[in-house]
Design an enzyme around this catalytic site. Structure first.
Site, PDB file in Angstrom:
ATOM      1  N   ASP A  45       0.826  -1.207   0.000  1.00 17.56           N
ATOM      2  CA  ASP A  45       0.000   0.000   0.000  1.00 17.56           C
ATOM      3  C   ASP A  45       0.862   1.260   0.000  1.00 17.56           C
ATOM      4  O   ASP A  45       2.083   1.197   0.132  1.00 17.56           O
ATOM      5  CB  ASP A  45      -0.962   0.007   1.205  1.00 17.56           C
ATOM      6  CG  ASP A  45      -0.332  -0.574   2.477  1.00 17.56           C
ATOM      7  OD1 ASP A  45       0.906  -0.560   2.588  1.00 17.56           O
ATOM      8  OD2 ASP A  45      -1.079  -1.041   3.345  1.00 17.56           O
ATOM      9  N   GLU A  71      -9.688  -1.534   5.316  1.00 16.03           N
ATOM     10  CA  GLU A  71     -10.349  -1.315   6.595  1.00 16.03           C
ATOM     11  C   GLU A  71     -11.653  -2.132   6.650  1.00 16.03           C
ATOM     12  O   GLU A  71     -12.116  -2.645   5.618  1.00 16.03           O
ATOM     13  CB  GLU A  71     -10.648   0.184   6.762  1.00 16.03           C
ATOM     14  CG  GLU A  71      -9.402   1.069   6.813  1.00 16.03           C
ATOM     15  CD  GLU A  71      -8.630   1.001   8.141  1.00 16.03           C
ATOM     16  OE1 GLU A  71      -8.799   0.012   8.894  1.00 16.03           O
ATOM     17  OE2 GLU A  71      -7.841   1.930   8.406  1.00 16.03           O
ATOM     18  N   HIS A 106      -7.514  -4.481   9.891  1.00 18.50           N
ATOM     19  CA  HIS A 106      -7.152  -4.317   8.470  1.00 18.50           C
ATOM     20  C   HIS A 106      -5.905  -5.113   8.115  1.00 18.50           C
ATOM     21  O   HIS A 106      -5.008  -5.286   8.934  1.00 18.50           O
ATOM     22  CB  HIS A 106      -6.987  -2.837   8.089  1.00 18.50           C
ATOM     23  CG  HIS A 106      -5.811  -2.130   8.686  1.00 18.50           C
ATOM     24  ND1 HIS A 106      -5.903  -0.883   9.261  1.00 18.50           N
ATOM     25  CD2 HIS A 106      -4.500  -2.478   8.791  1.00 18.50           C
ATOM     26  CE1 HIS A 106      -4.713  -0.504   9.675  1.00 18.50           C
ATOM     27  NE2 HIS A 106      -3.841  -1.449   9.406  1.00 18.50           N
TER      28      HIS A 106
END
Ligand code: F6R
Length: 261
Positions: free
Chosen positions: A68, A144, A139
């Site tokens: 990410d 999330e 998460h």
């Protein structure tokens, strides 16, 4: 069932993960690693760096995909995940920076950045070993609660809890970005081997939900239950809310000689 390995501490976990990566790279020198950031994987990267130096292993052909990135943070910012991956993974391991990808969190082009990242993972032949941490919200990546179990790389909005947890890396919480771009739960499920790490009591609820709770988008970590080869490595504190902990220890202690992580 995921394989649950309960270790003394993060350093012991790091040794196991580093050995698993070295075995993978010995078989496949251009293996594809999925790279988590944050505090949890650091002992794995450090153990791997030490072994690579001691055994003179060349990781220059290994490819990598970060999980990410924050959206709207300059890549040169020391806490952009591009910077973190360069500092904590690429440099100490002697990887080729051109072979290590991080989602593009620049606002310009953000609508297509997820699809481009998915295409790059597919073009690389998929991820062989995906390292995961888990947040207190449950998460994995920055998926999330509520994230689709089949989601692919896309932008997400961080929860306030996650922004508070990550404020330690910034001067103030106001600097923590609100948005991120993250591999989806479906992307993570496509990796050939998942290695989920968690240390400390603050992760105990998330680990219990991921390993023993129902598979639900409300607990994104529970997606590991859908994966045929998932390994969960936890310390005693993170394992403390697992109901079947004695069985997991028994399974690990009676594993066959030929069984690897
Ligand atoms: C990081 C990531 C997150 C972290 C999680 C735990 O790339 O995707 O899921 O793994 O927030 O963070 P730490 O390890 O700092 O507790």
């Amino acid at each position: 069932m995921a394989e649950i390995v309960i270790v003394q501490n993060a350093d012991a976990a790091g040794e196991l993960v580093a050995d698993a990566i070295l075995r993978l790279v010995a078989r496949t020198p251009d293996a594809v690693l999925g790279l988590a950031t944050g505090s949890t994987p650091l002992s794995s990267y450090q153990a791997l760096a030490a072994k690579v130096a001691a055994q003179r292993v060349d990781l220059g052909s290994v490819r990598g995909f970060a999980l990410d990135e924050y959206v709207g943070i300059p890549v040169e910012h020391p806490e952009s995940y591009r910077s973190v991956i360069n500092r904590e993974v690429v440099q100490p391991l002697g990887m080729n920076p051109e072979l290590v990808h991080v989602p593009n969190g620049a606002l310009d082009g953000i609508q297509t950045a997820g699809d481009e990242y998915e295409a790059a993972i597919l073009a690389a032949g998929g991820i062989d070993l995906q390292i995961l941490g888990i947040g207190r919200t449950g998460h994995v990546g920055f998926n999330e609660p509520g994230s689709s179990l089949s989601s692919l790389t896309r932008t997400k909005t961080l929860t306030e809890q996650t922004r508070i947890d990550n404020a330690r890396f910034f001067d103030s919480i106001d600097e923590v970005p609100v948005h991120c771009i993250t591999q989806g739960l479906g992307t993570i499920l496509r990796a050939r081997h998942l290695v989920l790490l968690a240390f400390g009591e603050a992760k105990a609820d998330a680990i219990a939900a991921a390993v023993e709770g129902p598979v639900t988008a409300s607990q994104p970590g529970s997606v590991i239950q859908l994966h045929p080869h998932a390994t969960v490595i936890v310390d005693e504190a993170a394992a403390s809310k697992l109901a079947n902990i004695d069985y997991y220890r028994h399974v690990w202690n009676t594993r066959f000689d030929w069984e690897e992580l």
